[in-house]
Design a protein around this motif. Structure first.
Motif, PDB file in Angstrom:
ATOM      1  N   GLY A 337       6.135 -24.792 -52.935  1.00  0.00           N
ATOM      2  CA  GLY A 337       4.978 -25.094 -52.406  1.00  0.00           C
ATOM      3  C   GLY A 337       3.920 -25.055 -53.642  1.00  0.00           C
ATOM      4  O   GLY A 337       3.975 -24.704 -54.687  1.00  0.00           O
ATOM      5  N   ARG A 338       2.826 -25.765 -53.333  1.00  0.00           N
ATOM      6  CA  ARG A 338       1.788 -25.822 -54.464  1.00  0.00           C
ATOM      7  C   ARG A 338       1.304 -24.642 -55.129  1.00  0.00           C
ATOM      8  O   ARG A 338       1.191 -24.684 -56.406  1.00  0.00           O
ATOM      9  CB  ARG A 338       0.480 -26.689 -53.953  1.00  0.00           C
ATOM     10  N   LEU A 339       1.218 -23.562 -54.438  1.00  0.00           N
ATOM     11  CA  LEU A 339       0.856 -22.062 -55.113  1.00  0.00           C
ATOM     12  C   LEU A 339       1.871 -21.582 -55.713  1.00  0.00           C
ATOM     13  O   LEU A 339       1.694 -20.665 -56.764  1.00  0.00           O
ATOM     14  CB  LEU A 339      -0.032 -21.409 -53.945  1.00  0.00           C
ATOM     15  N   ALA A 340       3.017 -21.629 -54.932  1.00  0.00           N
ATOM     16  CA  ALA A 340       4.192 -20.807 -55.513  1.00  0.00           C
ATOM     17  C   ALA A 340       4.908 -21.561 -56.635  1.00  0.00           C
ATOM     18  O   ALA A 340       5.513 -20.845 -57.567  1.00  0.00           O
ATOM     19  CB  ALA A 340       5.309 -20.666 -54.353  1.00  0.00           C
ATOM     20  N   GLN A 341       4.633 -22.584 -56.954  1.00  0.00           N
ATOM     21  CA  GLN A 341       5.187 -23.593 -57.998  1.00  0.00           C
ATOM     22  C   GLN A 341       4.137 -23.871 -58.765  1.00  0.00           C
ATOM     23  O   GLN A 341       4.435 -24.644 -59.967  1.00  0.00           O
ATOM     24  CB  GLN A 341       5.920 -24.898 -57.382  1.00  0.00           C
ATOM     25  N   TYR A 342       2.960 -23.733 -58.639  1.00  0.00           N
ATOM     26  CA  TYR A 342       1.589 -23.896 -59.713  1.00  0.00           C
ATOM     27  C   TYR A 342       2.095 -25.232 -59.835  1.00  0.00           C
ATOM     28  O   TYR A 342       1.783 -25.752 -60.986  1.00  0.00           O
ATOM     29  CB  TYR A 342       1.816 -23.152 -60.832  1.00  0.00           C
ATOM     30  N   ARG A 343       1.933 -26.148 -58.950  1.00  0.00           N
ATOM     31  CA  ARG A 343       1.970 -27.602 -59.193  1.00  0.00           C
ATOM     32  C   ARG A 343       0.645 -28.448 -58.140  1.00  0.00           C
ATOM     33  O   ARG A 343       0.494 -27.999 -57.054  1.00  0.00           O
ATOM     34  CB  ARG A 343       3.331 -28.304 -58.610  1.00  0.00           C
ATOM     35  N   TYR A 344       0.134 -29.353 -58.633  1.00  0.00           N
ATOM     36  CA  TYR A 344      -0.704 -30.098 -58.012  1.00  0.00           C
ATOM     37  C   TYR A 344       0.042 -31.200 -57.103  1.00  0.00           C
ATOM     38  O   TYR A 344      -0.020 -32.358 -57.272  1.00  0.00           O
ATOM     39  CB  TYR A 344      -1.531 -30.914 -59.076  1.00  0.00           C
ATOM     40  N   TYR A 345       0.514 -30.562 -55.985  1.00  0.00           N
ATOM     41  CA  TYR A 345       1.247 -31.682 -55.402  1.00  0.00           C
ATOM     42  C   TYR A 345       0.353 -32.201 -54.265  1.00  0.00           C
ATOM     43  O   TYR A 345      -0.481 -31.818 -53.769  1.00  0.00           O
ATOM     44  CB  TYR A 345       2.263 -30.630 -54.443  1.00  0.00           C
ATOM     45  N   ASN A 346       0.896 -33.630 -54.013  1.00  0.00           N
ATOM     46  CA  ASN A 346       0.543 -33.976 -52.599  1.00  0.00           C
ATOM     47  C   ASN A 346       1.199 -33.512 -51.547  1.00  0.00           C
ATOM     48  O   ASN A 346       2.099 -32.869 -51.603  1.00  0.00           O
ATOM     49  CB  ASN A 346       0.482 -35.473 -52.630  1.00  0.00           C
ATOM     50  N   MET A 347       0.613 -33.908 -50.168  1.00  0.00           N
ATOM     51  CA  MET A 347       1.296 -33.568 -49.005  1.00  0.00           C
ATOM     52  C   MET A 347       2.658 -33.986 -48.930  1.00  0.00           C
ATOM     53  O   MET A 347       3.485 -33.148 -48.629  1.00  0.00           O
ATOM     54  CB  MET A 347       0.609 -33.797 -47.744  1.00  0.00           C
ATOM     55  N   ASP A 348       3.206 -35.152 -49.341  1.00  0.00           N
ATOM     56  CA  ASP A 348       4.344 -35.606 -49.050  1.00  0.00           C
ATOM     57  C   ASP A 348       5.275 -35.121 -50.314  1.00  0.00           C
ATOM     58  O   ASP A 348       6.390 -34.679 -50.066  1.00  0.00           O
ATOM     59  CB  ASP A 348       4.278 -37.199 -49.325  1.00  0.00           C
ATOM     60  N   GLN A 349       4.793 -34.650 -51.377  1.00  0.00           N
ATOM     61  CA  GLN A 349       5.454 -33.958 -52.254  1.00  0.00           C
ATOM     62  C   GLN A 349       5.904 -32.516 -51.924  1.00  0.00           C
ATOM     63  O   GLN A 349       6.963 -32.231 -52.243  1.00  0.00           O
ATOM     64  CB  GLN A 349       4.619 -33.981 -53.829  1.00  0.00           C
ATOM     65  N   VAL A 350       4.964 -31.858 -51.112  1.00  0.00           N
ATOM     66  CA  VAL A 350       5.421 -30.614 -50.904  1.00  0.00           C
ATOM     67  C   VAL A 350       6.537 -30.499 -49.735  1.00  0.00           C
ATOM     68  O   VAL A 350       7.367 -29.704 -49.648  1.00  0.00           O
ATOM     69  CB  VAL A 350       3.952 -29.927 -49.876  1.00  0.00           C
ATOM     70  N   VAL A 351       6.249 -31.542 -49.078  1.00  0.00           N
ATOM     71  CA  VAL A 351       7.562 -31.727 -47.867  1.00  0.00           C
ATOM     72  C   VAL A 351       8.825 -32.030 -48.558  1.00  0.00           C
ATOM     73  O   VAL A 351       9.758 -31.465 -48.120  1.00  0.00           O
ATOM     74  CB  VAL A 351       7.192 -33.042 -46.891  1.00  0.00           C
ATOM     75  N   GLY A 352       8.720 -32.814 -49.751  1.00  0.00           N
ATOM     76  CA  GLY A 352      10.023 -33.072 -50.190  1.00  0.00           C
ATOM     77  C   GLY A 352      10.567 -31.968 -50.938  1.00  0.00           C
ATOM     78  O   GLY A 352      11.786 -31.713 -51.047  1.00  0.00           O
ATOM     79  N   ALA A 353       9.774 -31.016 -51.576  1.00  0.00           N
ATOM     80  CA  ALA A 353      10.260 -29.968 -52.156  1.00  0.00           C
ATOM     81  C   ALA A 353      10.601 -28.843 -51.347  1.00  0.00           C
ATOM     82  O   ALA A 353      11.427 -28.170 -51.475  1.00  0.00           O
ATOM     83  CB  ALA A 353       8.823 -29.486 -53.079  1.00  0.00           C
TER      84      ALA A 353
END
Length: 363
Positions: A337-353
């Motif tokens: 997720g965005r906080l756990a992986q320190y990444r500026y993810y969009n929602m679809d990117q979080v789903v993919g991850a």
């Protein structure tokens, strides 16, 4: 007895992981410190009956057919293409910058080739392109940079564009055509019944239990789980051993306007140079809801508060790498997720991850 998973966080990352684990026959106990599911995508009807996004606008868009199909299991969709305008010197212009923006701003009548030639003439070549300032100056030059990007970035991040990695500005396209959509993804839509309802359906499985208003530290000490799926801030998991990872937060000012059918011409209006807030979003554009009044939200970026955006700077990435090294030693914990992986993810990117992380656990 099947393995028990503790899933920390009921946003996109945690909910997708929980559903995938549950369908694979595992038991997932989902906790969240907030009193609701859906994370920052949480929406609800306000006291006047208008569906609002409590943590700012969430516009779903993706080029990933697999991700869109996956979420379609839990929601029907309302087609929606987001449009944004930016206010400069009291006048609103299409944003991201396109040919209409140039013609309106400079009193021109450019065709596509003319717009491309203007960008080429005014751009300030930067090589290498390292910072967000480099990206914008290299693309559109000084005047458009100062009118649309410079002060917005300073408000949003509390930093100058020259202090931010190139990827921040690279998210915003510049166009020579007249396409005024904010996104150009193949799939652009909003959950027909709202995000919260979509999450409720995703978490509705006999192998999933949900406990809200619960702190992770209270659960990790009290109960024994075979594996933890952690979607919170990675530095918090390790007790801030190396110090705090910088995040940017937001304060939201919601307002209901009675007897106003439409407050603004598009879903979101950016205010790069005026006011303490960065933008105003009117929710009825997003949801298509019919109502005699309307509800808007103003967004005020700030340093303190809930973590929303990892701050993309080289020194922050270096600090994250130290935490990531610790995470790799945790064989019974999956960080996603965005906080756990320190990444500026969009929602679809979080789903993919999350889908990728779930496959690794299940296979």
């Amino acid at each position: 007895m099947s393995a028990r998973y503790l899933v920390v966080g009921a946003g996109f990352a945690g909910s997708v992981m929980a559903r995938e684990l549950a369908e694979a026959g595992y038991r997932a106990h989902v906790i969240d410190r907030r009193p609701h599911v859906a994370g920052n995508a949480f929406d609800e009807h306000d006291s006047n009956g208008i569906l609002v996004h409590r943590y700012g606008p969430h516009i779903f868009h993706t080029n990933g057919e697999r991700i869109f199909a996956y979420l379609s299991r839990f929601t029907e969709w309302r087609p929606y293409e987001h449009r944004v305008r930016g206010v400069v010197d009291g006048t609103s212009y299409p944003f991201p910058i396109n040919r209409d923006t140039l013609n309106q701003l400079y009193g021109l009548d450019l065709d596509e080739a003319g717009a491309a030639a203007l960008f080429e003439r005014v751009r300030e070549p930067r090589d290498p392109v390292v910072t967000s300032e480099d990206v914008v100056l290299n693309s559109v030059g000084r005047d458009l940079y100062e009118k649309f990007f410079l002060n917005y970035t300073r408000k949003q991040w509390g930093l100058d564009p020259s202090e931010l990695k190139a990827g921040v500005a690279a998210r915003i396209p510049v166009r020579t055509d007249t396409d005024d959509r904010y996104f150009t993804d193949t799939f652009q839509a909003m959950p027909k019944d709202g995000y919260t309802r979509m999450f409720e359906r995703m978490l509705d499985h006999p192998n999933i239990t949900v406990e809200l208003g619960v702190e992770f530290d209270n659960v990790r000490a009290a109960e024994d789980f075979d594996h933890i799926v952690y979607t919170g801030p990675i530095d918090a998991f390790f007790g801030f051993r190396f110090g705090h990872l910088p995040y940017r937060s937001l304060r939201f000012e919601h307002e209901y306007l009675p007897d106003v059918d439409q407050y603004q011409e598009t879903g979101t209006i950016n205010y790069p140079n005026d006011h303490a807030y960065t933008r105003i979003t009117e929710f009825k554009h997003l949801t298509g809801q019919v109502h005699a009044g309307t509800s808007i939200v103003r967004e005020y970026p700030q340093a303190e508060g809930d973590p929303y955006y990892p701050v993309p700077r080289a020194e922050n990435e270096a600090l994250f790498k130290r935490y990531e090294a610790l995470a790799k030693e945790e064989s019974n914990v999956t960080f996603v997720g965005r906080l756990a992986q320190y990444r500026y993810y969009n929602m679809d990117q979080v789903v993919g991850a999350a889908l990728a992380a779930a496959r690794q656990l299940i296979d």
